[in-house]
Write an enzyme that holds these catalytic residues in place. Structure first.
Site, PDB file in Angstrom:
ATOM      1  N   ASN A   1       0.879  -1.179   0.000  1.00  0.00           N
ATOM      2  CA  ASN A   1       0.000   0.000   0.000  1.00  0.00           C
ATOM      3  C   ASN A   1       0.914   1.226   0.000  1.00  0.00           C
ATOM      4  OD1 ASN A   1      -1.801   2.049   0.498  1.00  0.00           O
ATOM      5  ND2 ASN A   1      -2.278   1.414   2.596  1.00  0.00           N
TER       6      ASN A   1
ATOM      7  N   LYS B   1       0.154   4.253  -0.216  1.00  0.00           N
ATOM      8  CA  LYS B   1      -0.484   5.418   0.412  1.00  0.00           C
ATOM      9  C   LYS B   1      -0.259   6.671  -0.442  1.00  0.00           C
ATOM     10  CE  LYS B   1       0.144   3.241   4.866  1.00  0.00           C
ATOM     11  NZ  LYS B   1       0.103   3.367   6.297  1.00  0.00           N
TER      12      LYS B   1
ATOM     13  N   HIS C   1      -9.535   0.965   4.744  1.00  0.00           N
ATOM     14  CA  HIS C   1      -8.262   1.103   5.455  1.00  0.00           C
ATOM     15  C   HIS C   1      -8.468   1.988   6.688  1.00  0.00           C
ATOM     16  CE1 HIS C   1      -4.138   2.246   6.372  1.00  0.00           C
ATOM     17  NE2 HIS C   1      -3.783   1.151   5.716  1.00  0.00           N
TER      18      HIS C   1
ATOM     19  N   GLU D   1      -6.835   4.315   7.897  1.00  0.00           N
ATOM     20  CA  GLU D   1      -6.626   5.758   7.675  1.00  0.00           C
ATOM     21  C   GLU D   1      -7.861   6.385   7.040  1.00  0.00           C
ATOM     22  OE1 GLU D   1      -2.911   5.339   5.621  1.00  0.00           O
ATOM     23  OE2 GLU D   1      -1.967   4.728   7.499  1.00  0.00           O
TER      24      GLU D   1
ATOM     25  N   GLU E   1      -5.523  -5.331  10.435  1.00  0.00           N
ATOM     26  CA  GLU E   1      -4.507  -4.315  10.686  1.00  0.00           C
ATOM     27  C   GLU E   1      -4.815  -3.591  11.989  1.00  0.00           C
ATOM     28  OE1 GLU E   1      -2.529  -3.053   6.793  1.00  0.00           O
ATOM     29  OE2 GLU E   1      -4.345  -1.871   6.967  1.00  0.00           O
TER      30      GLU E   1
ATOM     31  N   GLY F   1       2.293   1.900  10.819  1.00  0.00           N
ATOM     32  CA  GLY F   1       3.217   3.030  10.696  1.00  0.00           C
ATOM     33  C   GLY F   1       3.872   3.438  11.999  1.00  0.00           C
TER      34      GLY F   1
ATOM     35  N   SER G   1       3.348  -2.507  10.340  1.00  0.00           N
ATOM     36  CA  SER G   1       4.807  -2.492  10.487  1.00  0.00           C
ATOM     37  C   SER G   1       5.456  -3.830  10.121  1.00  0.00           C
ATOM     38  CB  SER G   1       5.195  -2.060  11.905  1.00  0.00           C
ATOM     39  OG  SER G   1       4.671  -0.769  12.178  1.00  0.00           O
TER      40      SER G   1
ATOM     41  N   GLY H   1       4.805   1.225   4.863  1.00  0.00           N
ATOM     42  CA  GLY H   1       6.139   1.829   4.769  1.00  0.00           C
ATOM     43  C   GLY H   1       7.162   0.977   4.027  1.00  0.00           C
TER      44      GLY H   1
END
Ligand code: PEP
Length: 251
Positions: A9, A11, A95, A97, A167, A173, A213, A235
């Site tokens: 992803n 992002k 997601h 976020e 998740e 993150g 992570s 990330g």
């Protein structure tokens, strides 16, 4: 029996030059991989350029979100048919976020999942508890609510193609990963919930990714858990070397 699925992803990162370079590096260095399914989710503005790079390869193009109406006066939104047209086969839905910053709810996620299936896109349906919810002992209830409401009215003929990503929000993150045992506990409970709704056979075939992570040095331990079938990676998917290490984990 379940093919592991590693998805990146990206992002809100990377403009065309860097996105194309990353996609090219992944395509070149992962071309021999057959035992793991691979996907990448770039920003909308580079989908077409990345689609050119990955066309015909073992890397699948994914989007990060969609709206549930096909077209019309919805400024700033994007639909399933548009993502299909851009070359996507998969789409991330719900997601954390999106839930946290853009007001997505179990109800909107449910509409988006239905829209994805209607466009023949495979949704990666994200669920997971916040730190406060975990600390209050609410993880099972939160996951049950998200799964049940998210999948409301979705027939087994669609659900059999679904991928779920567990998740935990506190692990995204942050550098904090759920321990393999913590992840396995929730993954097993998600599979039981899916079995309750759709039956054991469908649940046994469903891939449940872990996200939070994930890196080259923790992926193998996580993947040893019997109900972990891959990872949704933020990330560490932005650099070719770190995503390649995840795809090439030691089983
Ligand atoms: C994600 O965005 O889905 C994610 C898991 O991010 P990260 O790997 O950076 O924690």
């Amino acid at each position: 029996m379940r093919k592991p699925f590693m998805a990146g992803n990206w992002k809100m990162n990377l403009t065309t030059k860097d996105a194309v370079a990353l996609a090219r590096a992944l395509k070149e260095n992962l071309k021999d991989v057959t035992e793991v399914e691979i996907g990448i989710a770039p920003v909308y503005t580079v989908l077409a350029a990345v689609a050119e790079v990955v066309r015909g390869s073992n890397i699948q193009l994914m989007a990060q979100n969609l709206f549930w109406v096909d077209s019309g006066a919805y400024t700033g939104e994007i639909s399933g048919p548009m993502l299909k047209d851009a070359g996507c086969s998969h789409v991330i839905v719900g997601h954390s976020e999106r839930r946290q910053y853009f007001g997505e709810t179990d109800e909107s996620v449910n509409k988006k999942l239905k829209a994805a299936f209607a466009s023949r896109l495979v949704p990666i349906f994200c669920i997971g508890e916040t730190l406060a919810e975990r600390e209050r002992g609410q993880t099972p209830a939160v996951v049950e609510r998200q799964v049940t409401k998210g999948l409301e009215g979705i027939p087994a003929s669609d659900a059999k193609n679904l991928v779920i990503a567990y998740e935990p929000v506190w692990a995204i993150g942050t550098g904090k990963t759920a321990t393999p045992a913590q992840a396995q506990e929730v993954h097993a409970s998600i599979r039981s919930l899916v079995a309750k709704i759709y039956g054991q056979e469908l649940a046994d075939g469903m891939r449940i990714q872990y996200g939070g992570s994930v890196k080259g040095d923790n992926v193998s331990e996580l993947m040893k858990q019997s109900d972990l079938d891959g990872a949704l990676v933020g990330g560490a998917s932005l650099k070719a070397d770190s995503f390649i290490a995840i795809v090439r984990y030691q089983p």
